[in-house]
Design a protein around this motif. Sequence first.
Motif, PDB file in Angstrom:
ATOM      1  N   LYS A   5      35.370  -8.826 -13.250  1.00  0.00           N
ATOM      2  CA  LYS A   5      34.043  -8.641 -13.826  1.00  0.00           C
ATOM      3  C   LYS A   5      33.278  -9.966 -13.803  1.00  0.00           C
ATOM      4  N   GLY A   6      32.007  -9.917 -13.415  1.00  0.00           N
ATOM      5  CA  GLY A   6      31.185 -11.128 -13.401  1.00  0.00           C
ATOM      6  C   GLY A   6      31.167 -11.833 -12.049  1.00  0.00           C
ATOM      7  N   ASP A   7      32.069 -11.425 -11.147  1.00  0.00           N
ATOM      8  CA  ASP A   7      32.081 -12.007  -9.810  1.00  0.00           C
ATOM      9  C   ASP A   7      30.875 -11.531  -9.011  1.00  0.00           C
ATOM     10  N   THR A   8      30.491 -12.357  -8.035  1.00  0.00           N
ATOM     11  CA  THR A   8      29.478 -11.921  -7.075  1.00  0.00           C
ATOM     12  C   THR A   8      30.199 -11.511  -5.794  1.00  0.00           C
ATOM     13  N   VAL A   9      29.831 -10.360  -5.288  1.00  0.00           N
ATOM     14  CA  VAL A   9      30.486  -9.880  -4.066  1.00  0.00           C
ATOM     15  C   VAL A   9      29.449  -9.460  -3.031  1.00  0.00           C
ATOM     16  N   LEU A  10      29.896  -9.423  -1.781  1.00  0.00           N
ATOM     17  CA  LEU A  10      29.087  -8.929  -0.682  1.00  0.00           C
ATOM     18  C   LEU A  10      29.619  -7.556  -0.300  1.00  0.00           C
ATOM     19  N   VAL A  11      28.699  -6.594  -0.164  1.00  0.00           N
ATOM     20  CA  VAL A  11      29.108  -5.233   0.200  1.00  0.00           C
ATOM     21  C   VAL A  11      29.289  -5.151   1.709  1.00  0.00           C
ATOM     22  N   LEU A  12      30.458  -4.689   2.145  1.00  0.00           N
ATOM     23  CA  LEU A  12      30.785  -4.670   3.567  1.00  0.00           C
ATOM     24  C   LEU A  12      30.620  -3.299   4.200  1.00  0.00           C
ATOM     25  N   GLN A  13      30.614  -2.273   3.366  1.00  0.00           N
ATOM     26  CA  GLN A  13      30.576  -0.923   3.897  1.00  0.00           C
ATOM     27  C   GLN A  13      29.660  -0.043   3.076  1.00  0.00           C
ATOM     28  N   GLY A  14      29.197   1.047   3.709  1.00  0.00           N
ATOM     29  CA  GLY A  14      28.409   2.034   2.988  1.00  0.00           C
ATOM     30  C   GLY A  14      26.928   1.769   3.087  1.00  0.00           C
ATOM     31  N   LYS A  15      26.165   2.527   2.319  1.00  0.00           N
ATOM     32  CA  LYS A  15      24.703   2.470   2.450  1.00  0.00           C
ATOM     33  C   LYS A  15      24.119   1.169   1.909  1.00  0.00           C
ATOM     34  N   ASP A  16      24.873   0.445   1.103  1.00  0.00           N
ATOM     35  CA  ASP A  16      24.387  -0.825   0.564  1.00  0.00           C
ATOM     36  C   ASP A  16      24.996  -2.026   1.272  1.00  0.00           C
ATOM     37  N   LYS A  17      25.526  -1.786   2.461  1.00  0.00           N
ATOM     38  CA  LYS A  17      26.121  -2.846   3.283  1.00  0.00           C
ATOM     39  C   LYS A  17      25.195  -4.055   3.403  1.00  0.00           C
ATOM     40  N   GLY A  18      25.754  -5.256   3.202  1.00  0.00           N
ATOM     41  CA  GLY A  18      24.955  -6.467   3.342  1.00  0.00           C
ATOM     42  C   GLY A  18      24.349  -6.963   2.040  1.00  0.00           C
ATOM     43  N   LYS A  19      24.392  -6.133   0.998  1.00  0.00           N
ATOM     44  CA  LYS A  19      23.843  -6.539  -0.299  1.00  0.00           C
ATOM     45  C   LYS A  19      24.826  -7.430  -1.046  1.00  0.00           C
ATOM     46  N   LYS A  20      24.269  -8.383  -1.781  1.00  0.00           N
ATOM     47  CA  LYS A  20      25.093  -9.138  -2.714  1.00  0.00           C
ATOM     48  C   LYS A  20      24.869  -8.569  -4.104  1.00  0.00           C
ATOM     49  N   ALA A  21      25.929  -8.439  -4.867  1.00  0.00           N
ATOM     50  CA  ALA A  21      25.786  -7.843  -6.181  1.00  0.00           C
ATOM     51  C   ALA A  21      26.824  -8.394  -7.142  1.00  0.00           C
ATOM     52  N   GLU A  22      26.505  -8.244  -8.425  1.00  0.00           N
ATOM     53  CA  GLU A  22      27.437  -8.704  -9.444  1.00  0.00           C
ATOM     54  C   GLU A  22      28.340  -7.556  -9.889  1.00  0.00           C
ATOM     55  N   PHE A  60      25.478   3.684 -11.468  1.00  0.00           N
ATOM     56  CA  PHE A  60      26.190   2.941 -10.430  1.00  0.00           C
ATOM     57  C   PHE A  60      27.597   3.514 -10.290  1.00  0.00           C
ATOM     58  N   MET A  61      27.921   3.986  -9.101  1.00  0.00           N
ATOM     59  CA  MET A  61      29.225   4.576  -8.857  1.00  0.00           C
ATOM     60  C   MET A  61      30.192   3.503  -8.359  1.00  0.00           C
ATOM     61  N   PRO A  62      31.470   3.640  -8.722  1.00  0.00           N
ATOM     62  CA  PRO A  62      32.453   2.634  -8.292  1.00  0.00           C
ATOM     63  C   PRO A  62      32.636   2.631  -6.774  1.00  0.00           C
ATOM     64  N   VAL A  63      32.900   1.453  -6.231  1.00  0.00           N
ATOM     65  CA  VAL A  63      33.255   1.339  -4.812  1.00  0.00           C
ATOM     66  C   VAL A  63      34.651   0.715  -4.717  1.00  0.00           C
ATOM     67  N   HIS A  64      35.318   0.963  -3.613  1.00  0.00           N
ATOM     68  CA  HIS A  64      36.675   0.445  -3.451  1.00  0.00           C
ATOM     69  C   HIS A  64      36.642  -1.059  -3.190  1.00  0.00           C
ATOM     70  N   VAL A  65      37.598  -1.795  -3.733  1.00  0.00           N
ATOM     71  CA  VAL A  65      37.603  -3.256  -3.573  1.00  0.00           C
ATOM     72  C   VAL A  65      37.703  -3.685  -2.119  1.00  0.00           C
ATOM     73  N   SER A  66      38.264  -2.830  -1.270  1.00  0.00           N
ATOM     74  CA  SER A  66      38.404  -3.217   0.134  1.00  0.00           C
ATOM     75  C   SER A  66      37.067  -3.186   0.866  1.00  0.00           C
ATOM     76  N   SER A  67      36.044  -2.586   0.264  1.00  0.00           N
ATOM     77  CA  SER A  67      34.757  -2.533   0.938  1.00  0.00           C
ATOM     78  C   SER A  67      33.793  -3.611   0.434  1.00  0.00           C
TER      79      SER A  67
END
Length: 101
Positions: A5-22, A60-67
Amino acid sequence: MKIHKGDTVLVLQGKDKGKKAEVVRAIPDRDRVVLEGVNVAKRHAKPTRATMQGGVIDKFMPVHVSSVALVCKSCDQPTRVGHRIVDGEKVRVCRKCGAEL
Ligand SMILES: [Zn+2]
């Protein structure tokens, strides 16, 4: 889980691919994370006594950590997470610049 929790991640897959989010919530049991503004489901809600308001609600729906990939706070790059033992404690480190995460 490598992502907290609180980390910043980059989305690698799905419709929000390329977004950075907390990360707003981590769900280690299911290897999933909930990210601010990512994988948004529109819920049409009736007004209830609790909310006093109906209409469309963003959920906001959960996404898998591998994505997602953790973004390093030091080098600002999406990175894989390494571990290092510091003073007997396991810390997460950036594989790119070696900074503690
Ligand atoms: Zn780094």
